[in-house]
Scaffold this motif. Structure first.
Motif, PDB file in Angstrom:
ATOM      1  N   ARG A  89     -33.386 -35.693 -19.476  1.00 26.31           N
ATOM      2  CA  ARG A  89     -34.468 -35.066 -20.233  1.00 26.31           C
ATOM      3  C   ARG A  89     -35.707 -34.863 -19.361  1.00 26.31           C
ATOM      4  N   LEU A  90     -36.143 -35.911 -18.722  1.00 27.88           N
ATOM      5  CA  LEU A  90     -37.390 -35.837 -17.956  1.00 27.88           C
ATOM      6  C   LEU A  90     -37.260 -34.863 -16.794  1.00 27.88           C
ATOM      7  N   LEU A  91     -36.214 -35.001 -15.995  1.00 30.64           N
ATOM      8  CA  LEU A  91     -36.072 -34.097 -14.849  1.00 30.64           C
ATOM      9  C   LEU A  91     -35.769 -32.671 -15.323  1.00 30.64           C
ATOM     10  N   ARG A 120     -32.002 -39.667 -35.508  1.00 29.03           N
ATOM     11  CA  ARG A 120     -33.128 -38.922 -36.096  1.00 29.03           C
ATOM     12  C   ARG A 120     -33.935 -38.210 -35.024  1.00 29.03           C
ATOM     13  N   ASP A 121     -33.882 -38.734 -33.799  1.00 25.80           N
ATOM     14  CA  ASP A 121     -34.624 -38.119 -32.705  1.00 25.80           C
ATOM     15  C   ASP A 121     -33.971 -36.829 -32.235  1.00 25.80           C
ATOM     16  N   LEU A 122     -32.693 -36.637 -32.556  1.00 26.18           N
ATOM     17  CA  LEU A 122     -32.009 -35.443 -32.088  1.00 26.18           C
ATOM     18  C   LEU A 122     -32.524 -34.182 -32.783  1.00 26.18           C
ATOM     19  N   HIS A 123     -32.730 -34.288 -34.083  1.00 28.22           N
ATOM     20  CA  HIS A 123     -33.163 -33.110 -34.835  1.00 28.22           C
ATOM     21  C   HIS A 123     -34.265 -33.499 -35.810  1.00 28.22           C
ATOM     22  N   CYS A 159     -31.661 -29.769 -22.062  1.00 27.72           N
ATOM     23  CA  CYS A 159     -30.460 -30.582 -21.853  1.00 27.72           C
ATOM     24  C   CYS A 159     -29.286 -30.134 -22.710  1.00 27.72           C
ATOM     25  N   GLY A 160     -29.513 -29.191 -23.601  1.00 24.73           N
ATOM     26  CA  GLY A 160     -28.430 -28.710 -24.443  1.00 24.73           C
ATOM     27  C   GLY A 160     -28.143 -29.587 -25.637  1.00 24.73           C
ATOM     28  N   THR A 161     -29.008 -30.562 -25.905  1.00 21.95           N
ATOM     29  CA  THR A 161     -28.815 -31.398 -27.086  1.00 21.95           C
ATOM     30  C   THR A 161     -28.992 -30.576 -28.351  1.00 21.95           C
ATOM     31  N   THR A 162     -29.894 -29.593 -28.277  1.00 27.43           N
ATOM     32  CA  THR A 162     -30.063 -28.644 -29.374  1.00 27.43           C
ATOM     33  C   THR A 162     -29.764 -27.246 -28.848  1.00 27.43           C
ATOM     34  N   ASP A 163     -29.292 -26.364 -29.740  1.00 26.52           N
ATOM     35  CA  ASP A 163     -29.094 -24.982 -29.321  1.00 26.52           C
ATOM     36  C   ASP A 163     -30.377 -24.195 -29.579  1.00 26.52           C
ATOM     37  N   SER A 447     -31.507 -22.143 -15.476  1.00 26.36           N
ATOM     38  CA  SER A 447     -31.828 -22.836 -16.722  1.00 26.36           C
ATOM     39  C   SER A 447     -30.879 -22.442 -17.840  1.00 26.36           C
ATOM     40  N   LEU A 448     -30.240 -21.284 -17.691  1.00 25.39           N
ATOM     41  CA  LEU A 448     -29.287 -20.814 -18.694  1.00 25.39           C
ATOM     42  C   LEU A 448     -27.850 -21.161 -18.335  1.00 25.39           C
ATOM     43  N   GLY A 449     -27.694 -21.976 -17.291  1.00 26.70           N
ATOM     44  CA  GLY A 449     -26.360 -22.420 -16.911  1.00 26.70           C
ATOM     45  C   GLY A 449     -25.656 -21.499 -15.934  1.00 26.70           C
ATOM     46  N   LEU A 450     -26.376 -20.534 -15.389  1.00 32.78           N
ATOM     47  CA  LEU A 450     -25.772 -19.597 -14.435  1.00 32.78           C
ATOM     48  C   LEU A 450     -26.039 -20.121 -13.025  1.00 32.78           C
ATOM     49  N   ARG A 451     -25.145 -20.890 -12.488  1.00 33.43           N
ATOM     50  CA  ARG A 451     -25.388 -21.588 -11.224  1.00 33.43           C
ATOM     51  C   ARG A 451     -24.824 -20.845 -10.018  1.00 33.43           C
TER      52      ARG A 451
END
Length: 998
Positions: A89-91, A120-123, A159-163, A447-451
């Motif tokens: 998350r931080l990085l 509860r922290d997820l959403h 981090c992709g935890t949420t869309d 950032s969009l996963g295109l590496r």
């Protein structure tokens, strides 16, 4: 100091992990702050997984430097290495957002907000965000708490935890909590005001729709009421002060930045209206004055702060009005016009990078979905969601949008919104422009996963999704209409016939029952032909709806399809050649002339394709005449020859009309930005060349039938008026003179008889009844007018002009140009008349007075009764006659000494007069604009009505069609007429000065 061997190894590893400046990264890793973990592979791997490893490493060092003590620094490093959730998350945030890195550097302890990893922290919802903002008692502390909450949303997002949809909903919930906190601060600062009123804050736009961006205006509407016993006026003033204070708390910039601007311009009357209204005042406005776009905006209205009970009353009261908006006149046209206006207002340099407002952007998705909601939400409450993706899902479930289309559109929307989020997250600035710098695009792509090759992959994916949006934006609104009438695969949802009729009415179809019958005839069945039609029709229906007469467009398309239904190339052409289908839709719905021509020669549809370098480019006389003469040569007699000539003329008139219409309407790929003067020149030159070739072919047929190869006299046709000036319109007569000269040794009497027989037979053949537009030969400009012989010898013309010629005849000869027959005889005729039309020494004052007298007489006698002179394109003030007589007077006065004036073409003569200093640039521009506009009006009337006319049509649909041709969208006929009057009035002022002498 690091050993050289280790430095080389580290340098390579840094490159492999995505660092773009390994040397700087090495120096940062060697810093005191990272001494304890510089060799830990866990840290390097985590940095390499971020959008921008260099940015993430730099942010981490700044955060470590900002820690208040070595113990705090050690705690951060230990937790970072040990706890993967925090590390990611931080990085992840530090590698995606320089702005949030700045926040962490200022508030070094806020990294603890990223440690929690509970369900509860997820959403989190509004309540959790309210708790996060709970300690904020003033605007500065509210900003700090807001950024801390934003930090947690961004961490989950990157981090992709949420869309993207969940992140947008969380941002809207955080905005809701912030509005509540800001209002609480405002109420605490003014308890007396708070005691006087009830104040509800209604979120609109993306906040109301639970789909907010990282940085966006938060659109709101305020509703106020007096508490029991309070004076309403005092209560509204108190509510206005509270609302204004709340807006300032959120919008003002401090050292902690801005939260976001609160925008209340969606309220009734916009920024000119009161900031706070009562519920009754809101309703009165919406019932009487609101425009279509205001109901569209109310789709997303949601109570978020203040008196929520009052807010719910507001939403309940306006909701019925929202779902009646589709019944308003010009509803679809208004929504589409608003969308076009948005695109038109994008600066040209930015339109290709505009992610939100540009073609294929986010707004295209939102407008299409909202349009469908407003049309069908009246009877289907499942569609009444303020969230775009939820509404799209409901539209697909209800069968209003195909499932495959909905899936593609959702994928594209999610990708584009993700791009928008990441672009804004970097600096926390409100922007929708895709960055141009490669390093920015690289960070965005990663950032969009295109590496793998992130820059090229980003642009490829972006363009792919934008293309999908552009295609489906056009298709979405129309495709389900076919579902109502076509034989679909079992189990596919279908639109009811009633819903289909409603949608057709909303689109502007006057006879939806007939339209549905046409759709059924075209698209029903399981044949390949029907399948292709089902692919084509959704977009065609949209193009028809964009015209002034959608019913005619669809009817004409059915007729053409019926005529060419068994022709294998027809539907393939429309499907495979990008321009053909749109060109056909434009042509079929633009009026009567072009469709009538096409119905008589349906194979001319092939001209609408985009192959061969552009098949709509009109053909010049040098190309036309050999084809026509060859057709005449194959015919058995004069009548058959003229029938063949008419076939070529019909096809070429259609080609010219189609090119004119497409140039005026534009296409999706090439918007209508054509030079109007160029379109006028195109039509005038093409129709004049075609008329000249037609006369040449008819003359050849007559001579062949009567005399074989050689006529006993030389014979030439001289074009006059608009014909000689290369300025014919679609409905113009062909003004001509006929001249002959007996061949050496021929009997003059026999030669004269032959010449007269030629003229009579040409006129007879061309007047044979036909469904094609008539070609009338008018020889009334000959010496002695209707009383004189139709054809004269060159010597007879010379004798007449020497002894009897009047000034008007010299003026008429300004347009004389040989168009058919003996070229040498035509040249000698011009040599004969040049001294008359370009007199040495110019015109005497008597001649000038006579020309002015004739002009004034024509104005008073020839204007039809009952016609508004200011709207008569030919004879009215500032019309064609005004401009042409002014130019012709200049030609006769100065043509002898200014060679450029010796032209039969009005615009060329006007340009030459300007270049010679005979009139100013501004006056020349005014006259040219007026002449072009009047000519366009006459061409438009012929295209729309199928018959010539010099005034604007009185029929509403015909007037709208003329307006569409002239570039005026739905509902703007009044603007068109005002613009014409203004242009003509300016031209008349110049004519008064130049022609009448002031």
């Amino acid at each position: 100091m690091t050993a050289p061997g280790r430095r080389s190894s580290t340098f390579t590893r840094l490159l492999r992990h995505g660092f773009t400046d390994p040397s700087a990264a090495e120096r940062l890793l060697d810093s005191v702050e990272l001494a304890a973990v510089r060799d830990d592979p866990v840290l390097l791997d985590a940095l390499g997984a971020t959008a921008d490893p260099d940015l993430a490493l730099h942010g981490l060092v700044r955060l470590l430097e900002a820690q208040p003590s070595p113990t705090a620094r050690r705690e951060l490093l230990d937790t970072l290495i040990a706890a993967k959730p925090l590390r990611d998350r931080l990085l992840g945030v530090l590698g995606a957002s320089a702005a949030l890195a700045d926040h962490l550097a200022r508030h070094a302890g806020d990294w603890h907000a990223l440690v929690m990893y509970e369900p509860r922290d997820l959403h989190p919802g509004v309540e959790e965000f309210e708790r996060g903002l709970g300690d904020a008692a003033d605007p500065v502390s509210l900003r700090v708490a807001y950024r801390r909450c934003l930090l947690s949303i961004a961490a989950r997002d990157v981090c992709g935890t949420t869309d993207v949809a969940q992140a947008a909903a969380e941002l809207a919930d955080l905005a809701t909590a912030t509005l509540r906190a800001a209002l609480a601060i405002a109420r605490a600062a003014a308890p007396d005001d708070a005691a006087l009123c009830r104040l509800a804050v209604i979120a609109m736009g993306k906040c109301g729709g639970h789909e907010l961006n990282y940085v966006s205006d938060v659109d709101v509407v305020f509703v106020g009421e007096a508490v029991d016993g309070a004076d309403e006026g005092k209560a509204l003033r108190a509510a206005t002060r509270l609302a204004s204070h709340m807006m300032r708390i959120c919008s003002e910039t401090t050292v902690e930045g801005t939260i976001w601007p609160v925008d209340a311009n969606l309220r009734p009357e916009g920024r000119n209206g009161p900031l706070v209204r009562t519920l009754a005042s809101h309703l009165a406005y919406y019932q009487r004055w609101a425009k279509t776009w205001e109901f569209q905006a109310l789709l997303k209205a949601r109570p978020v702060a203040g008196d929520l009970e009052l807010g719910e009353e507001y939403v309940a009261a306006v909701e019925p009005l929202v779902w009646k908006a589709a019944e308003r006149e010009n509803f679809v046209a208004d929504v589409q016009k608003m969308r076009r206006r948005v695109v038109e207002n994008i600066p040209a340099a930015e339109v290709e990078r505009e992610l939100k407002l540009g073609p294929g952007g986010l707004r295209d998705v939102e407008f299409a979905v909202q349009l469908l909601q407003l049309v069908h939400g009246r009877t289907d409450a499942t569609l009444r969601s303020g969230t775009t993706l939820s509404a799209l899902e409901a539209l697909a479930a209800g069968g209003y949008v195909g499932r495959a289309d909905a899936a593609q559109l959702e994928e594209a929307y999610r990708f584009l919104r993700s791009m928008e989020h990441r672009i804004q997250l970097y600096r926390l600035r409100r922007t929708h422009l895709v960055p141009e710098a490669e390093e920015d695009q690289r960070r965005l792509g990663r950032s969009l996963g295109l590496r793998t090759e992130p820059v090229s992959a980003l642009n490829r994916e972006w363009k792919r999704h934008a293309a999908v949006v552009r295609r489906l934006h056009e298709k979405l609104f129309y495709r389900p209409l076919l579902d109502a009438v076509a034989q679909l695969a079992p189990g596919e949802a279908r639109l009811s016939a009633e819903a289909a009729r409603e949608r057709l009415v909303a689109l502007g179809y006057a006879d939806p029952a007939a339209a549905l019958r046409h759709l059924e005839a075209l698209a029903s069945g399981v044949t390949r032909k029907a399948a292709i039609q089902r692919t084509l029709l959704p977009v065609l229906l949209g193009w028809f709806a964009d015209s002034a007469d959608p019913d005619a467009g669809l009817l004409n398309f059915r007729k053409v399809s019926d005529a060419l239904g068994k022709t294998p190339w027809y539907l393939r052409l429309l499907r495979d050649e990008g321009a053909a289908a749109q060109n056909l839709a434009r042509v079929l719905s633009a009026g009567r002339l072009a469709p009538d021509l096409l119905m008589r020669a349906p194979e001319a549809v092939a001209l609408l394709g985009d192959g061969d370098g552009g098949r709509l480019a009109p053909r010049e006389r040098a190309q036309l005449e050999p084809e026509i003469l060859a057709a005449v040569g194959r015919a058995s007699d004069g009548e058959q020859a003229v029938t063949a000539v008419r076939g070529v003329r019909r096809r070429e008139l259609f080609r010219t009309a189609a090119a004119d219409i497409v140039g005026s309407y534009g296409t999706e790929a090439q918007p209508a930005e054509a030079d109007q003067g160029a379109l006028v020149d195109l039509v005038g030159g093409a129709v004049s060349d075609l008329t000249a070739a037609t006369l040449a072919g008819t003359l050849r047929a007559v001579v062949r039938d009567g005399w074989g190869d050689t006529l006993p006299t030389r014979f030439a046709v001289i074009g006059m008026g608009r014909f000689g000036g290369h300025e014919l319109g679609y409905g113009s007569d062909a003004d001509v003179l006929f001249v002959h000269e007996p061949r050496e040794g021929a009997d003059e009497g026999e030669a004269a008889k032959a010449a007269n027989r030629v003229v009579s037979e040409m006129r007879r053949l061309l007047q044979i009844p036909s469904a094609d537009p008539p070609l009338l030969i008018d020889a009334d400009l000959r010496p002695e007018g209707k009383s004189g012989p139709l054809v004269r010898t060159l010597g007879s013309y010379e004798a007449y002009y020497r002894r009897w010629s009047l000034v008007w005849e010299s003026q008429a000869l300004l347009r004389a140009e040989p168009v058919a027959g003996d070229a040498d005889l035509g040249r000698r005729f011009l040599e004969l008349i040049d001294p008359l039309r370009y007199p040495a020494g110019g015109l005497g004052e008597d001649a000038v007075r006579e020309i002015r007298r004739l002009k004034a007489r024509m104005e008073s006698e020839r204007l039809p009764r009952g016609v508004d002179p200011k709207l008569h394109a030919k004879l009215g003030p500032g019309g064609l006659s005004d401009v042409e007589w002014t130019v012709q007077l200049i030609q006769m006065r100065h043509g002898a000494e200014v060679p450029g004036l010796r032209t039969t073409r009005t615009r060329q003569a006007l340009a030459a007069a300007r270049e010679a200093g005979l009139l100013g640039d501004a006056d020349a521009a005014v006259l040219d604009e007026a002449w072009v506009l009047a000519t366009r009006v006459r061409n438009a009337v012929m295209l729309v009505r199928g018959r010539a006319g010099d005034t604007f049509p009185s029929d509403v649909r015909e007037l709208a069609a003329v307006g569409r041709y002239l570039g005026y969208g739905p509902g703007r006929a009044g603007d068109m007429l005002d613009a014409y009057r203004r242009t003509a009035r300016l031209a008349r002022g110049v004519v008064e000065e130049l022609f009448y002498g002031g």
